[in-house]
Design an enzyme around this catalytic site. Structure first.
Site: not given
Ligand code: GAR
Length: 210
Positions: A109, A90, A65, A174
């Protein structure tokens, strides 16, 4: 003006909301780089459609990492970004990355932190049977999903909802709160005191009505 690197692993709908807010003149920021660990991330396509610089760094090509994080730091610095926007990124970041950009790293999140940390927050909330779900924008520290909260939105979980319907409802919010948080950051209105984020009044509010 903020010099942003937006990190994505997937669809990039939050990236899109941020691009739209910047293009509409709502946030004084420039996206210097959209970086993904996945070649296939649709977020990369979105960035290209808007003429933004993109880089893909495949994390599986690195032994550790830390080595992956060092490669990301180098790309981000070489593009002139110094504020990191995690938007559906991720991969767990190591202290190498966090210390490089701290405290100018923010994340979204899809849960009301500190509930439901991790990679499957919407599924975990739906499975738990909570009546309120939501999303959180927060500053990032060295512990995953733990830094000081900037803004949250709550959404109801209704009878018959599942992971997907709740997730879609969360995602709508979001797209509202992430640009809002970045606007506050760009306006220099956010200060952190321990766990607490203070939002200074806007200049408009300071001037006030005649
Ligand atoms: C979103 O729901 C974000 O909050 C989540 O991934 C999705 C990405 O959507 N993030 C996590 O779960 C981080 N642990 P997007 O690519 O359409 O923005």
């Amino acid at each position: 003006s903020l010099a942003l690197a937006v990190l994505v692993s997937g669809s990039g709908s939050n990236l899109q909301a941020i691009i739209d807010a910047i293009e509409a003149g709502k946030i004084d920021a420039e996206i210097k780089l959209v970086l993904s660990n996945k070649e296939t991330a649709y977020g990369i396509e979105r960035a290209k459609k808007h003429g933004l610089p993109t880089v893909v760094i495949n994390h599986t090509a690195f032994e550790t990492r830390e080595a992956f994080d060092r490669a990301m730091v180098q790309e981000i610095r070489s593009h002139g970004a110094d504020v990191i926007v995690l938007a559906g990124f991720m991969r767990i970041l190591t202290p190498i990355f966090i210390r490089e950009f701290f405290p100018k790293i923010i994340n979204i999140h899809p849960a009301l932190l500190p509930s439901f940390t991790g990679a499957h927050a919407q599924r975990d909330a739906a499975g738990y049977g909570v009546r309120l779900a939501g999303c959180t924008v927060h500053f990032v520290d060295e512990i995953m999903d733990s830094g000081p909260v900037i803004v949250q939105a709550a959404v109801p979980v209704n009878a018959g909802d599942d992971e997907d319907t709740v997730g879609a409802r969360i995602l709508e919010y979001e797209h509202r709160i992430y640009p809002q948080a970045l606007k506050w950051l760009a306006e220099g209105r956010l200060t952190v005191d321990g766990r607490h984020v203070h939002l200074a009044p806007s200049e408009a509010a300071l001037i006030g009505p005649e």
